[in-house]
Design a protein around this motif. Structure first.
Motif, PDB file in Angstrom:
ATOM      1  N   LEU A 124      -2.522   3.811  -9.976  1.00  0.00           N
ATOM      2  CA  LEU A 124      -3.594   4.526 -10.688  1.00  0.00           C
ATOM      3  C   LEU A 124      -4.957   4.243 -10.053  1.00  0.00           C
ATOM      4  O   LEU A 124      -5.839   5.085 -10.038  1.00  0.00           O
ATOM      5  N   TYR A 125      -5.082   3.020  -9.527  1.00  0.00           N
ATOM      6  CA  TYR A 125      -6.336   2.624  -8.883  1.00  0.00           C
ATOM      7  C   TYR A 125      -6.473   3.263  -7.497  1.00  0.00           C
ATOM      8  O   TYR A 125      -7.569   3.387  -6.962  1.00  0.00           O
ATOM      9  N   TYR A 126      -5.336   3.693  -6.934  1.00  0.00           N
ATOM     10  CA  TYR A 126      -5.285   4.226  -5.565  1.00  0.00           C
ATOM     11  C   TYR A 126      -6.285   5.359  -5.355  1.00  0.00           C
ATOM     12  O   TYR A 126      -7.000   5.406  -4.377  1.00  0.00           O
ATOM     13  N   THR A 127      -6.267   6.287  -6.301  1.00  0.00           N
ATOM     14  CA  THR A 127      -7.161   7.445  -6.178  1.00  0.00           C
ATOM     15  C   THR A 127      -7.439   8.041  -7.543  1.00  0.00           C
ATOM     16  O   THR A 127      -6.659   7.857  -8.476  1.00  0.00           O
ATOM     17  N   ARG A 128      -8.541   8.757  -7.628  1.00  0.00           N
ATOM     18  CA  ARG A 128      -8.878   9.424  -8.892  1.00  0.00           C
ATOM     19  C   ARG A 128      -8.405  10.868  -8.884  1.00  0.00           C
ATOM     20  O   ARG A 128      -8.396  11.522  -9.912  1.00  0.00           O
TER      21      ARG A 128
ATOM     22  N   PHE B 246       2.098  -0.205 -10.964  1.00  0.00           N
ATOM     23  CA  PHE B 246       1.624   0.786 -11.938  1.00  0.00           C
ATOM     24  C   PHE B 246       0.093   0.892 -11.900  1.00  0.00           C
ATOM     25  O   PHE B 246      -0.461   1.978 -11.745  1.00  0.00           O
ATOM     26  N   PHE B 247      -0.565  -0.265 -12.000  1.00  0.00           N
ATOM     27  CA  PHE B 247      -2.033  -0.242 -12.026  1.00  0.00           C
ATOM     28  C   PHE B 247      -2.608   0.128 -10.648  1.00  0.00           C
ATOM     29  O   PHE B 247      -3.597   0.846 -10.559  1.00  0.00           O
ATOM     30  N   PHE B 248      -1.957  -0.378  -9.607  1.00  0.00           N
ATOM     31  CA  PHE B 248      -2.458  -0.105  -8.254  1.00  0.00           C
ATOM     32  C   PHE B 248      -2.332   1.389  -7.923  1.00  0.00           C
ATOM     33  O   PHE B 248      -3.235   1.970  -7.307  1.00  0.00           O
TER      34      PHE B 248
ATOM     35  N   PHE C 100       2.057  -4.475 -11.308  1.00  0.00           N
ATOM     36  CA  PHE C 100       0.958  -4.335 -10.354  1.00  0.00           C
ATOM     37  C   PHE C 100       0.987  -2.947  -9.714  1.00  0.00           C
ATOM     38  O   PHE C 100      -0.049  -2.304  -9.548  1.00  0.00           O
TER      39      PHE C 100
ATOM     40  N   GLY D 187      -7.827  12.797  -2.885  1.00  0.00           N
ATOM     41  CA  GLY D 187      -8.001  11.473  -2.273  1.00  0.00           C
ATOM     42  C   GLY D 187      -6.713  11.004  -1.612  1.00  0.00           C
ATOM     43  O   GLY D 187      -6.739  10.440  -0.519  1.00  0.00           O
ATOM     44  N   LEU D 188      -5.580  11.261  -2.294  1.00  0.00           N
ATOM     45  CA  LEU D 188      -4.270  10.887  -1.741  1.00  0.00           C
ATOM     46  C   LEU D 188      -4.003  11.646  -0.449  1.00  0.00           C
ATOM     47  O   LEU D 188      -3.531  11.079   0.531  1.00  0.00           O
TER      48      LEU D 188
ATOM     49  N   SER E 102       0.843  -1.208   0.000  1.00  0.00           N
ATOM     50  CA  SER E 102       0.000   0.000   0.000  1.00  0.00           C
ATOM     51  C   SER E 102       0.876   1.257   0.000  1.00  0.00           C
ATOM     52  O   SER E 102       0.549   2.249  -0.650  1.00  0.00           O
TER      53      SER E 102
END
Lengths: 65, 363
Positions: free
Chosen positions: B321-325, B317-319, B315, B329-330, B98
């Motif tokens: 991007l998936y973390y926040t829009r 890279f995609f995670f 993983f 949010g971050l 995370s």
């Protein structure tokens, strides 16, 4: 994202071949599992552009807005 | 792949990695978070947090030196037993993953929100992870050697920037301090402690750290260095912008650097600052990627030194991007979730580990 998926597929092909040649079965299985999981996250994000993000899910879980 | 099995890094090199990885997190996060809760007295939080940090560091150091040559996973198994040790290792893996996703995203967002405003986040993220993947194939010792250079750049850059920031320093922005500030300062120590908690992931690869005969001096050097550096940075930011402004800024230190002027015109130090910060971000991402790889190696008992780098980075890279829009949010996640997660895994667990090992007479 599609380009990254294609790169992942191409690199995985060569790396898996060397892992199988070195008879590292456990590492090869984990490699395939993790690569499929990574690709699944990528495909999910491409198919559902309106996804609920990880941070939002966790914040919602703790009722933080 | 290069065989780096026998290559170890020294404790000092490990601490230099630690100093660099907490550098960007500190610049972005601590000043704004502490200023919001402790106002003009927030600079005291980096001193007060030592009350908790030094005992944890002592316990962690004692445990790691006692179990030198063993990975963190092996230590958990020895102290807690196979089932609890393995469960804790898997929980650690999720925590580190995370953090890897979070800091990879931050590394890309830091560039798009400062100097490359029009750039694509995906592309910057891809470049950072590609570079990490290339360098990590050469092992930890290469990262440690690159990091030595990055450490010198970071120190030189901070020294230059602090010199100019202190020219605009206003003592009335960091005072008065009274007994009314005790509770807010104590409350705000959560944030520096949350960042200092990254000392524990450093020992995930304890088997790769070569300890000398005298280690206490290195622990003292590292603690004094981060305390003095962070204290000066906090004083400079709050002394220049004021606590109410700092609390509302997304990147307070970058804003302070942008405001530096020489002969009534911009000094242009922001580009230099961001390029060196990006180098520190590279160490940060490489460090957490290495930690993930080593934990997977230990949990699944794999042979390679840094296994599964390609799928881990894909993983990530995609995670990331998936973390926040959005960056908001971050920021919310960093403010309300990360501190407690970090303190639980980075500070509370080493204490439990030390106490358990002591009860079982292993230390």
């Amino acid at each position: 994202m599609l380009i990254v998926l294609i790169i992942l597929l191409a690199v995985s092909f060569f790396e898996l071949r060397s892992l199988i040649k070195a008879k590292e079965k456990k590492e090869a299985v984990l490699y395939i599992a993790l690569a499929i999981f990574a690709a699944a996250v990528g495909v999910f994000m491409m198919l559902i552009p309106d996804f609920m993000s990880f941070s939002r899910m966790i914040l919602k879980l703790f009722d933080i807005s | 792949m290069v065989n780096t099995k026998d290559e170890k890094i020294t404790l000092l090199q490990a601490f230099l990695i630690y100093i660099v990885i907490i550098h960007t997190a500190m610049l972005r996060y601590i000043s704004a978070a502490t200023a919001e809760s402790a106002g003009q007295a927030s600079w005291l939080s980096v001193i007060v947090c030592l009350i908790a940090f030094i005992p944890v560091l002592y316990m962690l150091g004692k445990t790691m030196i006692k179990f030198q040559g063993h990975s963190f996973h092996d230590i958990l198994l020895s102290v807690f037993g196979r089932f609890i040790g393995k469960t804790l290792s898997i929980m650690y893996l999720f925590w580190v993953i995370s953090l890897l996703g979070l800091y990879s995203r931050y590394a890309a967002e830091a560039l798009t929100s400062t100097i490359f405003v029009q750039a694509d986040t995906n592309l910057l993220l891809f470049i950072i992870l590609l570079l990490t993947g290339i360098v990590l194939r050469w092992g930890l010792s290469v990262i440690a050697r690159i990091n030595k250079l990055i450490f010198v750049f970071v120190v030189a850059n901070i020294a230059i920037v602090l010199f100019f920031l202190f020219l605009h320093f206003r003592p009335d922005y960091v005072t008065p301090i009274s007994t009314l500030d005790i509770a807010p300062v104590l409350q705000s120590t959560v944030y520096p402690l949350a960042i200092y908690a990254y000392i524990t992931p450093l020992f995930i690869f304890n088997d790769k750290i070569a300890y000398g005969r005298k280690n206490a001096g290195k622990f003292v050097f590292m603690t004094s260095f981060i305390t003095v550096k962070h204290l000066l940075i906090m004083l400079a930011i709050i002394g220049m912008l004021g606590a109410p402004v700092v609390a509302k800024l997304k990147l307070p230190f970058f804003t302070a650097v942008q405001n530096i002027s020489v002969f009534d015109s911009s000094a242009g130090l922001d580009s230099l600052f961001m390029s060196i910060r990006t180098m520190a971000d590279f160490t940060l991402v490489a460090f957490f990627t290495y930690c993930v790889s080593r934990l997977i190696k230990n949990i699944f008992d794999l042979k390679s030194d840094t296994p599964l780098l390609t799928p881990i980075l894909a993983f990530t890279f995609f995670f990331a991007l998936y973390y926040t829009r959005s960056i908001l949010g971050l920021a919310l996640f960093s403010r309300y979730i990360v501190p407690y997660m970090n303190i639980a895994f980075g500070l509370a667990l080493p204490v439990i580990l030390f106490v358990t090992a002591k009860i079982r007479k292993m230390i």
